[in-house]
Design a protein around this motif. Structure first.
Motif, PDB file in Angstrom:
ATOM      1  N   HIS A   9      -1.764   2.025 -23.204  1.00 17.77           N
ATOM      2  CA  HIS A   9      -1.510   3.598 -22.822  1.00 17.77           C
ATOM      3  C   HIS A   9      -1.494   3.708 -21.620  1.00 17.77           C
ATOM      4  O   HIS A   9      -2.761   3.534 -20.838  1.00 17.77           O
ATOM      5  CB  HIS A   9      -2.596   4.614 -23.666  1.00 17.77           C
ATOM      6  N   PHE A  10      -0.379   3.743 -20.968  1.00 14.24           N
ATOM      7  CA  PHE A  10      -0.276   4.189 -19.449  1.00 14.24           C
ATOM      8  C   PHE A  10       0.081   5.538 -18.943  1.00 14.24           C
ATOM      9  O   PHE A  10       0.832   5.999 -19.712  1.00 14.24           O
ATOM     10  CB  PHE A  10       0.646   3.148 -18.981  1.00 14.24           C
ATOM     11  N   ALA A  11      -0.414   5.856 -18.136  1.00 11.68           N
ATOM     12  CA  ALA A  11      -0.379   7.362 -17.622  1.00 11.68           C
ATOM     13  C   ALA A  11      -0.466   7.595 -16.298  1.00 11.68           C
ATOM     14  O   ALA A  11      -1.126   6.931 -15.565  1.00 11.68           O
ATOM     15  CB  ALA A  11      -1.315   8.334 -18.165  1.00 11.68           C
ATOM     16  N   ALA A  12       0.728   8.104 -15.864  1.00 13.35           N
ATOM     17  CA  ALA A  12       0.990   8.725 -14.573  1.00 13.35           C
ATOM     18  C   ALA A  12       0.551   9.886 -14.124  1.00 13.35           C
ATOM     19  O   ALA A  12       1.001  10.867 -14.961  1.00 13.35           O
ATOM     20  CB  ALA A  12       2.144   8.322 -13.737  1.00 13.35           C
ATOM     21  N   PHE A  13      -0.319  10.343 -13.044  1.00 18.26           N
ATOM     22  CA  PHE A  13      -0.912  11.745 -12.880  1.00 18.26           C
ATOM     23  C   PHE A  13      -0.575  12.263 -11.593  1.00 18.26           C
ATOM     24  O   PHE A  13      -0.228  11.645 -10.771  1.00 18.26           O
ATOM     25  CB  PHE A  13      -2.298  11.905 -13.018  1.00 18.26           C
ATOM     26  N   ASP A  14      -0.243  13.711 -11.750  1.00 17.91           N
ATOM     27  CA  ASP A  14       0.178  14.513 -10.427  1.00 17.91           C
ATOM     28  C   ASP A  14      -1.267  15.217 -10.019  1.00 17.91           C
ATOM     29  O   ASP A  14      -2.032  15.613 -10.898  1.00 17.91           O
ATOM     30  CB  ASP A  14       1.078  15.628 -10.632  1.00 17.91           C
ATOM     31  N   VAL A  15      -1.663  15.092  -8.803  1.00 18.02           N
ATOM     32  CA  VAL A  15      -2.940  15.766  -8.344  1.00 18.02           C
ATOM     33  C   VAL A  15      -2.506  17.353  -8.187  1.00 18.02           C
ATOM     34  O   VAL A  15      -1.721  17.225  -7.265  1.00 18.02           O
ATOM     35  CB  VAL A  15      -3.759  15.010  -7.289  1.00 18.02           C
ATOM     36  N   LYS A  16      -3.288  17.914  -8.746  1.00 22.47           N
ATOM     37  CA  LYS A  16      -3.025  19.326  -8.491  1.00 22.47           C
ATOM     38  C   LYS A  16      -3.817  20.199  -7.438  1.00 22.47           C
ATOM     39  O   LYS A  16      -3.462  20.824  -6.742  1.00 22.47           O
ATOM     40  CB  LYS A  16      -3.228  20.076  -9.893  1.00 22.47           C
ATOM     41  N   THR A  17      -5.144  19.492  -7.475  1.00 22.83           N
ATOM     42  CA  THR A  17      -6.176  20.258  -6.549  1.00 22.83           C
ATOM     43  C   THR A  17      -5.762  19.775  -5.190  1.00 22.83           C
ATOM     44  O   THR A  17      -5.177  18.635  -4.862  1.00 22.83           O
ATOM     45  CB  THR A  17      -7.519  19.699  -6.875  1.00 22.83           C
ATOM     46  N   LYS A  18      -6.114  20.560  -4.131  1.00 17.43           N
ATOM     47  CA  LYS A  18      -5.811  20.354  -2.572  1.00 17.43           C
ATOM     48  C   LYS A  18      -6.960  20.001  -2.009  1.00 17.43           C
ATOM     49  O   LYS A  18      -6.812  19.819  -0.727  1.00 17.43           O
ATOM     50  CB  LYS A  18      -5.022  21.489  -1.950  1.00 17.43           C
ATOM     51  N   ASP A  19      -8.215  20.055  -2.825  1.00 15.84           N
ATOM     52  CA  ASP A  19      -9.409  19.959  -2.130  1.00 15.84           C
ATOM     53  C   ASP A  19      -9.720  18.427  -2.206  1.00 15.84           C
ATOM     54  O   ASP A  19      -9.965  17.825  -3.142  1.00 15.84           O
ATOM     55  CB  ASP A  19     -10.472  20.459  -2.971  1.00 15.84           C
ATOM     56  N   ARG A  20      -9.813  17.723  -0.929  1.00 15.36           N
ATOM     57  CA  ARG A  20     -10.396  16.174  -0.825  1.00 15.36           C
ATOM     58  C   ARG A  20     -11.535  16.027  -1.696  1.00 15.36           C
ATOM     59  O   ARG A  20     -11.609  14.997  -2.287  1.00 15.36           O
ATOM     60  CB  ARG A  20     -10.262  15.992   0.489  1.00 15.36           C
ATOM     61  N   GLU A  21     -12.288  16.710  -1.602  1.00 14.05           N
ATOM     62  CA  GLU A  21     -13.878  16.657  -2.146  1.00 14.05           C
ATOM     63  C   GLU A  21     -13.802  16.787  -3.427  1.00 14.05           C
ATOM     64  O   GLU A  21     -14.615  15.976  -4.325  1.00 14.05           O
ATOM     65  CB  GLU A  21     -14.858  17.567  -1.501  1.00 14.05           C
ATOM     66  N   GLY A  57      -0.415  16.097   5.380  1.00 12.67           N
ATOM     67  CA  GLY A  57      -1.101  17.184   4.633  1.00 12.67           C
ATOM     68  C   GLY A  57      -1.679  17.442   3.592  1.00 12.67           C
ATOM     69  O   GLY A  57      -2.006  18.388   3.109  1.00 12.67           O
ATOM     70  N   ARG A  58      -1.905  16.257   3.051  1.00 16.96           N
ATOM     71  CA  ARG A  58      -2.606  16.340   1.514  1.00 16.96           C
ATOM     72  C   ARG A  58      -3.956  16.266   1.623  1.00 16.96           C
ATOM     73  O   ARG A  58      -4.823  17.083   1.542  1.00 16.96           O
ATOM     74  CB  ARG A  58      -1.710  15.478   0.417  1.00 16.96           C
ATOM     75  N   PHE A  59      -4.303  14.861   1.800  1.00 12.63           N
ATOM     76  CA  PHE A  59      -5.692  14.634   1.675  1.00 12.63           C
ATOM     77  C   PHE A  59      -6.218  13.952   2.889  1.00 12.63           C
ATOM     78  O   PHE A  59      -7.349  13.161   2.945  1.00 12.63           O
ATOM     79  CB  PHE A  59      -6.073  13.734   0.404  1.00 12.63           C
ATOM     80  N   GLY A  60      -5.628  13.848   4.085  1.00 10.10           N
ATOM     81  CA  GLY A  60      -5.949  13.191   5.172  1.00 10.10           C
ATOM     82  C   GLY A  60      -5.808  11.658   5.069  1.00 10.10           C
ATOM     83  O   GLY A  60      -6.571  10.972   5.603  1.00 10.10           O
ATOM     84  N   LEU A  61      -4.906  11.265   4.302  1.00  7.91           N
ATOM     85  CA  LEU A  61      -4.967   9.564   3.946  1.00  7.91           C
ATOM     86  C   LEU A  61      -3.721   9.019   4.698  1.00  7.91           C
ATOM     87  O   LEU A  61      -3.444   7.764   4.447  1.00  7.91           O
ATOM     88  CB  LEU A  61      -4.674   9.567   2.573  1.00  7.91           C
ATOM     89  N   GLU A  62      -2.903   9.600   5.552  1.00  4.43           N
ATOM     90  CA  GLU A  62      -1.598   9.292   5.917  1.00  4.43           C
ATOM     91  C   GLU A  62      -2.063   7.735   6.687  1.00  4.43           C
ATOM     92  O   GLU A  62      -0.993   6.945   6.677  1.00  4.43           O
ATOM     93  CB  GLU A  62      -0.939  10.393   7.051  1.00  4.43           C
ATOM     94  N   ALA A  63      -2.862   7.808   7.561  1.00  3.55           N
ATOM     95  CA  ALA A  63      -3.300   6.592   8.267  1.00  3.55           C
ATOM     96  C   ALA A  63      -3.734   5.389   7.324  1.00  3.55           C
ATOM     97  O   ALA A  63      -3.744   4.371   7.919  1.00  3.55           O
ATOM     98  CB  ALA A  63      -4.192   6.832   9.468  1.00  3.55           C
ATOM     99  N   GLU A  64      -3.838   5.685   6.185  1.00  6.40           N
ATOM    100  CA  GLU A  64      -4.687   4.814   5.377  1.00  6.40           C
ATOM    101  C   GLU A  64      -3.730   3.909   4.327  1.00  6.40           C
ATOM    102  O   GLU A  64      -3.848   3.183   3.567  1.00  6.40           O
ATOM    103  CB  GLU A  64      -5.634   5.308   4.350  1.00  6.40           C
ATOM    104  N   ARG A  65      -2.226   4.608   4.463  1.00  8.45           N
ATOM    105  CA  ARG A  65      -1.196   4.126   3.351  1.00  8.45           C
ATOM    106  C   ARG A  65      -0.793   2.584   3.989  1.00  8.45           C
ATOM    107  O   ARG A  65      -0.539   2.502   4.890  1.00  8.45           O
ATOM    108  CB  ARG A  65      -0.176   4.824   3.617  1.00  8.45           C
ATOM    109  N   PRO A  66      -1.034   1.607   2.945  1.00  6.47           N
ATOM    110  CA  PRO A  66      -0.650   0.250   3.265  1.00  6.47           C
ATOM    111  C   PRO A  66       0.892   0.010   3.571  1.00  6.47           C
ATOM    112  O   PRO A  66       1.618   0.691   2.894  1.00  6.47           O
ATOM    113  CB  PRO A  66      -1.183  -0.478   2.133  1.00  6.47           C
ATOM    114  N   GLU A  67       1.095  -0.772   4.439  1.00  9.64           N
ATOM    115  CA  GLU A  67       2.405  -1.206   4.662  1.00  9.64           C
ATOM    116  C   GLU A  67       3.181  -1.740   3.364  1.00  9.64           C
ATOM    117  O   GLU A  67       4.426  -1.579   3.178  1.00  9.64           O
ATOM    118  CB  GLU A  67       2.541  -2.316   5.888  1.00  9.64           C
ATOM    119  N   ALA A  68       2.358  -2.506   2.651  1.00 10.07           N
ATOM    120  CA  ALA A  68       3.150  -3.002   1.540  1.00 10.07           C
ATOM    121  C   ALA A  68       3.124  -1.761   0.321  1.00 10.07           C
ATOM    122  O   ALA A  68       4.095  -2.227  -0.771  1.00 10.07           O
ATOM    123  CB  ALA A  68       2.052  -4.102   0.674  1.00 10.07           C
ATOM    124  N   LEU A  69       2.704  -0.667   0.532  1.00  7.59           N
ATOM    125  CA  LEU A  69       2.905   0.382  -0.774  1.00  7.59           C
ATOM    126  C   LEU A  69       4.026   1.211  -0.083  1.00  7.59           C
ATOM    127  O   LEU A  69       4.273   2.110   0.428  1.00  7.59           O
ATOM    128  CB  LEU A  69       1.833   1.327  -0.696  1.00  7.59           C
TER     129      LEU A  69
END
Length: 433
Positions: A90-102, A165-177
C-alpha cells in the motif's frame, strides 16, 4: 527501467527476519484487501494465491512470511529498500497542508513512533480500546491480533517539499532529486503523480499494510492529506536471487538481474547515497522513482507467443534469454531484436546503469470501455536517478517494442532519507535538525 521496462536492471532481495517453520498463515492473510474496507475483489484473491505459492526455492522466505515475522525498524538504512520483498503493497503520496515547519517536524516524529509500534505488531498509542469512552481510540483496531507480517514502512520527500517559501529547505534539496522529465509515450495523470511525502508500506498480510497507511493518514489529519495511493499484489521483483523469479501480469519473469538485498557491495555502489555524493543529510539514504504503468492487457493477450517472446527477449516458459537454456544464463544481447526489452534495459546497453526494483502488480477494476485497469506499479531505488532510472527509461521510451502494450500514467520521485537509528531518532532528522 522504465517501469515494466527495467526488468533486467534488478532482481534480488535481502532475507527478512526468519520465522518459526511450520507456522500457518493467519486467516486474514488470505482475505485480500477487503478486510480493511478497500476491496480488490477477485484480484486480491489472486494475489493471495501468489503470496502463498509454495515454490521450494522460496521455502526460507515463506517460513518467515507464514510465521508473521517482524522486520527490525531501526538501522543505518530504512527497511523496505533492500529488505526481502513482501507480497503486498500500500503506497501513498501525501500533500503537506500545514505551513508550520515545527508542526511538520512534530508529525514526522509522531509517524516514527507509530511506525516503530506497527512494524513490531503493536497498536498505535494507547491502542484501540480501553481508553476514555468519550474520545476516539488511538488505533482503529483492524490489525488487532494480526502478526507483524514483515511490515516495513519507508518514507520519502518529494521535490515540492523543498520549494522556496515553504519550510526553509531550498538549500537542502539534493542535486540528484531532479524533476523527472516527461518521456516519449508518457500520458501522466497529475492526480496520480508527485507528492510532498510518500510512505511505502509492504507486508505479507494486506490488512496489515492498509492499516499502517490508514493510521499514518489519521495521525496526520489536518497537517497532510493523501494525494494518491496505490495497492499492489504479487511482487514482480525479488531481492532474493536464490528464490523463484516472479512473473508480471504479461506472464513473463521479471527483474532477473535485480540487485540482491544481501550484496552489500552492489548496494553501496548502486543504491545507498554516500557522503561524497553531496547533501550530507542523505548519506545512507536512496532515491525512489515510482511509476504507474498500465498494461493493455486485452491487446497483449491476442499477441502471438513468438511476438511476445521477441518483445521481451526471453522465452515465456523458462525465462531464458534468446538462444540460452536457463533463465540466469548470461544473455547474448546481439542475438535479440534491437527493440527487445531485455536488450534495451540491460546495464550493458546503458553504460552500467543499475537499479534495485520492488515493483508490484495491480488491478483497479475496469475503465469505461470494460478493459482491465491493470499493470505494474514500478518502484526503483538507486544512488542517483541521473545514472539509474533516467538513462534506462530514455532508451526504453524511444525503442522498446513493449511500448505498444504499455503506457506510463503516473510518476513521482522521492529522496528517501537514511534509517532511524534508535528510539531518540526520527524520520527526516538529518534534514530538519
Amino acid at each position: 527501467m522504465a517501469d515494466e521496462k527495467l526488468a533486467e536492471n534488478t532482481e534480488s532481495e535481502s532475507a527478512g527476519t526468519p520465522g518459526e517453520a511450520g507456522s500457518s498463515p493467519s486467516r486474514r492473510s488470505l482475505l485480500g484487501w477487503g478486510g480493511a474496507g478497500l476491496a480488490l475483489g477477485a484480484v486480491a484473491a489472486g494475489g493471495a494465491a501468489v503470496a502463498l505459492r509454495g515454490d521450494k526455492d522460496d521455502a526460507p522466505m515463506m517460513s518467515a512470511a507464514a510465521a508473521g515475522a517482524a522486520v527490525p525498524f531501526h538501522g543505518a538504512h530504512q527497511a523496505g529498500v533492500a529488505t526481502a520483498v513482501q507480497d503486498r503493497l500500500h503506497f501513498a503520496a501525501f500533500d503537506v497542508k500545514t505551513k508550520d515547519r515545527e508542526e511538520l517536524i512534530r508529525l514526522l516524529k509522531d509517524w516514527t513512533r507509530a511506525a516503530e509500534r506497527m512494524t513490531a505488531g503493536q497498536p498505535v498509542g494507547e491502542g484501540a480500546f480501553g481508553g476514555l469512552p468519550e474520545a476516539p481510540p488511538d488505533d482503529t483496531g483492524e490489525a488487532l491480533d494480526l502478526k507483524p507480517s514483515r511490515l516495513t514502512l519507508t518514507v520519502g520527500f518529494g521535490p515540492s517539499l523543498f520549494a522556496k517559501g515553504r519550510f526553509g529547505l531550498e538549500a537542502e534539496r539534493p542535486e540528484a532529486l531532479v524533476d523527472l522529465e516527461t518521456f516519449p509515450g508518457d500520458n501522466l495523470d497529475p492526480a496520480r503523480s508527485g507528492g510532498d511525502l510518500c510512505v511505502q508500506a509492504c507486508a505479507d498480510d494486506p490488512q496489515v499494510a492498509v492499516h499502517a497507511i490508514r493510521q499514518l493518514a489519521r495521525i496526520g489529519f489536518g497537517k497532510v492529506a493523501i494525494r494518491w495511493s496505490q495497492l499492489g499484489f504479487g511482487k514482480t521483483s525479488s531481492t532474493t536471487p536464490d528464490a523463484q523469479t516472479p512473473r508480471n501480469m504479461m506472464g513473463f519473469k521479471d527483474g532477473t538481474r535485480n540487485i540482491s538485498g544481501t550484496d552489500t557491495a552492489a548496494l553501496d555502489k548502486h543504491v545507498w547515497v554516500s557522503a561524497k555524493d553531496g547533501a550530507d543529510w542523505m548519506t545512507g539514504g536512496s532515491y525512489l522513482v515510482a511509476r504507474r504503468i498500465r498494461m493493455h492487457i486485452e491487446t497483449w493477450d491476442r499477441a502471438p507467443l513468438q511476438e511476445q517472446e521477441d518483445i521481451f527477449g526471453r522465452d515465456k516458459g523458462e525465462g531464458a534469454p534468446v538462444g540460452k537454456a536457463k533463465e540466469h544464463d548470461e544473455p547474448f544481447l546481439k542475438a535479440m531484436l534491437p527493440t527487445a526489452h531485455v536488450r534495451l534495459a540491460h546495464p550493458d546497453s546503458n553504460n552500467g546503469a543499475t537499479i534495485l526494483r520492488r515493483g508490484y502488480s495491480f488491478t483497479d477494476g475496469t475503465d469505461g470501455l470494460g478493459r482491465l485497469d491493470a499493470g505494474l506499479f514500478f518502484l526503483a531505488y538507486q544512488r542517483d536517478v541521473r545514472k539509474g532510472f533516467i538513462p534506462v527509461q530514455r532508451s526504453l521510451a524511444k525503442k522498446d517494442a513493449l511500448n505498444e502494450y504499455i503506457q506510463h500514467v503516473g510518476s513521482a520521485i522521492f529522496a528517501v532519507p537514511p534509517g532511524v537509528r534508535d528510539k531518540d531518532d526520527w524520520w527526516g532528522r538529518t534534514l530538519f535538525a
